[in-house]
Design an enzyme around this catalytic site. Structure first.
Site, short mmCIF file in Angstrom:
data_model
loop_
_atom_site.label_atom_id
_atom_site.label_comp_id
_atom_site.label_asym_id
_atom_site.label_seq_id
_atom_site.Cartn_x
_atom_site.Cartn_y
_atom_site.Cartn_z
N SER A 41 0.81 -1.23 0.00
CA SER A 41 0.00 0.00 0.00
C SER A 41 0.84 1.28 0.00
O SER A 41 0.49 2.23 -0.72
CB SER A 41 -0.96 0.01 1.20
OG SER A 41 -1.93 -0.97 1.02
N LYS B 172 -10.74 -6.01 9.41
CA LYS B 172 -11.79 -5.33 8.65
C LYS B 172 -13.12 -5.28 9.42
O LYS B 172 -13.86 -4.31 9.32
CB LYS B 172 -11.98 -5.99 7.28
CG LYS B 172 -10.77 -5.77 6.36
CD LYS B 172 -10.97 -6.35 4.99
CE LYS B 172 -9.70 -6.18 4.16
NZ LYS B 172 -9.81 -6.73 2.82
N ASP C 252 -13.18 -2.99 -1.62
CA ASP C 252 -12.77 -4.27 -2.24
C ASP C 252 -13.68 -4.64 -3.42
O ASP C 252 -13.20 -5.12 -4.45
CB ASP C 252 -12.80 -5.41 -1.21
CG ASP C 252 -11.56 -5.42 -0.31
OD1 ASP C 252 -10.53 -4.84 -0.71
OD2 ASP C 252 -11.63 -6.01 0.79
N THR D 42 -16.29 -24.94 4.42
CA THR D 42 -17.30 -25.06 5.47
C THR D 42 -18.60 -24.49 4.90
O THR D 42 -18.78 -23.27 4.85
CB THR D 42 -16.87 -24.25 6.71
OG1 THR D 42 -15.50 -24.52 6.98
CG2 THR D 42 -17.73 -24.57 7.92
N LYS E 30 -20.86 -21.60 6.36
CA LYS E 30 -20.45 -20.18 6.22
C LYS E 30 -20.92 -19.64 4.88
O LYS E 30 -21.28 -18.46 4.76
CB LYS E 30 -18.94 -20.04 6.34
CG LYS E 30 -18.42 -20.26 7.75
CD LYS E 30 -16.98 -19.77 7.84
CE LYS E 30 -16.27 -20.40 9.00
NZ LYS E 30 -14.81 -20.23 8.91
P1 NDP Z 1 -10.49 -15.17 5.65
O1 NDP Z 1 -9.55 -15.78 6.62
O2 NDP Z 1 -11.54 -14.25 6.16
O3 NDP Z 1 -11.26 -16.34 4.83
C1 NDP Z 1 -10.56 -17.41 4.33
C2 NDP Z 1 -11.43 -18.25 3.40
O4 NDP Z 1 -10.57 -19.19 2.76
C3 NDP Z 1 -12.51 -19.06 4.08
O5 NDP Z 1 -13.62 -19.17 3.21
C4 NDP Z 1 -11.83 -20.43 4.29
O6 NDP Z 1 -12.73 -21.53 4.34
C5 NDP Z 1 -11.05 -20.52 3.01
N1 NDP Z 1 -9.85 -21.37 3.08
C6 NDP Z 1 -8.67 -21.09 3.69
N2 NDP Z 1 -7.79 -22.10 3.47
C7 NDP Z 1 -8.43 -23.02 2.72
C8 NDP Z 1 -8.05 -24.27 2.16
N3 NDP Z 1 -6.82 -24.78 2.35
N4 NDP Z 1 -8.95 -24.96 1.44
C9 NDP Z 1 -10.20 -24.44 1.23
N5 NDP Z 1 -10.62 -23.26 1.72
C10 NDP Z 1 -9.74 -22.56 2.47
O7 NDP Z 1 -9.55 -14.46 4.56
P2 NDP Z 1 -9.97 -13.27 3.58
O8 NDP Z 1 -11.33 -13.59 3.07
O9 NDP Z 1 -9.75 -11.96 4.21
O10 NDP Z 1 -8.88 -13.40 2.39
C11 NDP Z 1 -8.94 -14.42 1.42
C12 NDP Z 1 -7.92 -14.16 0.32
O11 NDP Z 1 -8.23 -12.98 -0.40
C13 NDP Z 1 -6.49 -13.98 0.82
O12 NDP Z 1 -5.64 -14.66 -0.09
C14 NDP Z 1 -6.26 -12.48 0.73
O13 NDP Z 1 -4.91 -12.14 0.56
C15 NDP Z 1 -7.06 -12.18 -0.53
N6 NDP Z 1 -7.46 -10.76 -0.64
C16 NDP Z 1 -7.01 -10.04 -1.71
C17 NDP Z 1 -7.38 -8.74 -1.88
C18 NDP Z 1 -6.88 -7.98 -3.07
O14 NDP Z 1 -7.00 -6.74 -3.10
N7 NDP Z 1 -6.36 -8.65 -4.09
C19 NDP Z 1 -8.27 -8.04 -0.92
C20 NDP Z 1 -8.71 -8.89 0.16
C21 NDP Z 1 -8.31 -10.20 0.29
P3 NDP Z 1 -13.40 -22.02 5.74
O15 NDP Z 1 -14.54 -21.08 6.01
O16 NDP Z 1 -13.83 -23.41 5.49
O17 NDP Z 1 -12.30 -21.91 6.78
#
Ligand code: NDP
Length: 275
Positions: A17, A66, A103, A154, A157
């Site tokens: 950023s 957030k 976003d 999951t 969710k």
């Molecule tokens: P969260 O921790 O809030 O959510 C993570 C999500 O990923 C959940 O749905 C979780 O599933 C799932 N997940 C994690 N690991 C696995 C796995 N091994 N297999 C399957 N599902 C998995 O994270 P965020 O939502 O904040 O971020 C998600 C991604 O988005 C990150 O990579 C982040 O860097 C990216 N991002 C990019 C942005 C950009 O500007 N390009 C902006 C915001 C985010 P479950 O519910 O089952 O745990």
């Protein structure tokens, strides 16, 4: 450019950023005082109030704060309210904090304007139901896809995210493993790419016209995009364009100026390649 700006999160050292906002300010012949703020769950409120007392005018908010930023905002925009999450804080001259979520517009601008892909009339798969998925869901639906499936490891969710949506788009939910048909556009909003782990997605979701967008970004192809490309996806993109586009919306909220994003995407891509 008077006032102080920054990005708050944990971890924060990797954040691009500051470089992005400095490049935006440069376009208008300005410099910007933009800091990285590391906070913990325990000291987030204090770090924020110290920043405001020191003349802070705006903050980007990243993982995992957030939702906390949403709670700390005196007022929020409609899109932040729909997401129940804030990624941009705007601080007025009296120290009042308002929250927005950029976003969704960041993702949609990258997909439609930079990449030239379509959402309207397409069958869309959104994988993930965390903070990022919540931030982008409404913006995707505003583009009127033919249908939207939210799939999450999951499933409960995914169901609760779908239940929060009040609009016209037909939304259904699934586990990732139970996906049974190809999609036109797949948006990966899970953290799996960053962990380097594969999602257990059935190959059937990819056809020869499928476009795949991974919110994660990295110097090399993300594991999700590699998986999609080798199964025949026609186009893939990582989330660097979204990162720059969401920052551009934040810059506009703070400065009232609309920066050019294309040169900044190229500059940050180059910085990432150089390590
Ligand atoms: P969260 O921790 O809030 O959510 C993570 C999500 O990923 C959940 O749905 C979780 O599933 C799932 N997940 C994690 N690991 C696995 C796995 N091994 N297999 C399957 N599902 C998995 O994270 P965020 O939502 O904040 O971020 C998600 C991604 O988005 C990150 O990579 C982040 O860097 C990216 N991002 C990019 C942005 C950009 O500007 N390009 C902006 C915001 C985010 P479950 O519910 O089952 O745990």
């Amino acid at each position: 450019m008077s006032g102080r700006y920054g990005v708050i999160g944990n971890p924060i050292a990797h954040s691009r950023s500051p470089e992005i906002h400095r490049a935006f300010a440069h376009q208008f012949g300005r410099t910007i005082d933009f800091v990285r703020l590391l906070a913990t769950a325990e000291d987030f409120d204090k770090v924020l109030s110290d920043f405001v007392k020191a003349g802070g005018k705006g903050l980007s908010v990243t993982m995992p704060f957030k939702q906390r930023a949403f709670q700390m905002s005196s007022s929020v925009s409609q899109r932040a309210s729909q997401a129940a999450a804030v990624n941009t804080l705007i601080i007025d001259s009296e120290g009042m904090i308002s929250g927005d979520n950029t976003d969704g517009p960041g993702l949609v601008t990258d997909i439609l304007s930079n990449l030239g892909w379509q959402i309207n009339g397409r069958n869309v798969l959104l994988i993930g139901a965390g903070g990022a998925a919540r931030g982008i869901l409404h913006a995707i639906c505003q583009e009127a896809p033919e249908s939207l499936v939210i799939a999450n490891r999951t499933e409960s969710k995914a169901r609760s995210l779908a239940a929060q949506y009040k609009g016209d788009t037909k939304i259904s939910t699934s586990t990732i493993l139970q996906l049974l048909k190809p999609f036109d556009l797949i948006v990966n909003a899970t953290g799996a790419s960053l962990q380097g782990s594969a999602l257990d997605i059935p190959d059937i979701v990819i056809s020869s016209h499928t476009h795949c967008y991974d919110l994660a970004y990295a110097p090399n192809e993300t594991s999700f995009n590699r998986w999609a490309r080798t199964r025949g996806a026609i186009r893939t993109s990582d989330g660097l364009g979204m990162l720059v586009e969401q920052a551009a919306v934040a810059f506009n909220l703070w400065q009232g100026e609309t920066p050019e994003t294309r040169p900044v995407i190229d500059e940050i891509r180059q910085l990432m390649a150089n390590g």
